[in-house]
Write a protein that holds these residues in place. Structure first.
Motif, PDB file in Angstrom:
ATOM      1  N   ILE A 135       9.432   5.253   5.185  1.00  0.00           N
ATOM      2  CA  ILE A 135      10.995   5.671   4.674  1.00  0.00           C
ATOM      3  C   ILE A 135      11.814   6.285   5.777  1.00  0.00           C
ATOM      4  N   ARG A 192      16.214   7.170   7.123  1.00  0.00           N
ATOM      5  CA  ARG A 192      17.226   6.697   7.333  1.00  0.00           C
ATOM      6  C   ARG A 192      18.102   6.020   8.503  1.00  0.00           C
ATOM      7  N   HIS A 240      14.456   2.309   3.359  1.00  0.00           N
ATOM      8  CA  HIS A 240      15.295   3.258   3.522  1.00  0.00           C
ATOM      9  C   HIS A 240      15.573   4.147   2.137  1.00  0.00           C
ATOM     10  N   SER A 241      14.619   3.922   1.214  1.00  0.00           N
ATOM     11  CA  SER A 241      14.143   4.747   0.028  1.00  0.00           C
ATOM     12  C   SER A 241      13.151   4.679  -0.756  1.00  0.00           C
ATOM     13  N   GLU A 251      12.370   4.241  -3.760  1.00  0.00           N
ATOM     14  CA  GLU A 251      12.659   3.188  -4.758  1.00  0.00           C
ATOM     15  C   GLU A 251      12.204   1.652  -3.896  1.00  0.00           C
ATOM     16  N   GLU A 252      12.883   1.525  -2.831  1.00  0.00           N
ATOM     17  CA  GLU A 252      12.703   0.601  -1.987  1.00  0.00           C
ATOM     18  C   GLU A 252      10.956   0.096  -1.638  1.00  0.00           C
ATOM     19  N   MET A 260      10.366  13.535  -4.102  1.00  0.00           N
ATOM     20  CA  MET A 260      10.907  12.538  -4.894  1.00  0.00           C
ATOM     21  C   MET A 260      10.065  11.895  -5.609  1.00  0.00           C
TER      22      MET A 260
END
Length: 161
Positions: A62, A64, A77-78, A80-81, A103
């Protein structure tokens, strides 16, 4: 079942300067046994702390950074992804670092924590584990010895329903 795996001191210290602050060979062995054959989800800095990708695991990194493309990894990039990217694996592991753990503790089902007995100076910390949301279902103590400068306890937490 999403599982967080970490080694944290009694003051929740994880590491300093993108490195661990202890060396526990039996903990590394347990990490390898549990994560081999699975997806491992981590932040970019955690990935970059490895000399090379860990064998027999699918790495999901993960970041940015939109142009980040390490060889042999899936870049997202997250969190969740990252979780949505996991296929054919009932137990992906979240392996760090500190921000990713913060998170993940909201969505994980299980925590495999090695609690290192001691307090350490660190710049990265594991989030607090709330007894309101988590219960210990297994605990195994390992005393210090010639290979381990610190005693530690393997703790398995399950999310309360």
């Amino acid at each position: 079942m999403i599982t967080i795996i970490a080694a944290a001191a009694e003051n929740n210290a994880l590491g300093k300067d993108n490195d661990l602050v202890w060396h526990l060979p039996d903990d590394f062995k347990r990490f390898k046994e549990l994560t081999t054959g699975h997806h491992i989800i981590m932040g970019r800095k955690t990935f970059e702390s490895f000399p090379k990708p860990l064998p027999n695991r699918t790495h999901i990194v993960i970041t940015r950074k939109t142009d980040y493309k390490p060889e042999g990894c899936i870049v997202v990039h997250s969190l969740e992804e990252a979780i949505a990217t996991v296929t054919n694996d009932d137990t992906p592991y979240i392996i760090g670092g500190g921000e990713i753990y913060k998170m993940a503790i909201e969505v994980a089902d299980c925590i495999e924590l090695t609690r290192v007995h001691g307090e350490f100076e660190a710049d990265t910390f594991f989030p607090e584990i709330s007894s309101k949301n988590w219960k210990i279902v297994d605990s195994v103590f390992h005393d210090k010895d010639v290979k381990h400068a610190y005693s530690f306890t393997y703790q398995t937490y399950k999310r309360k329903k």
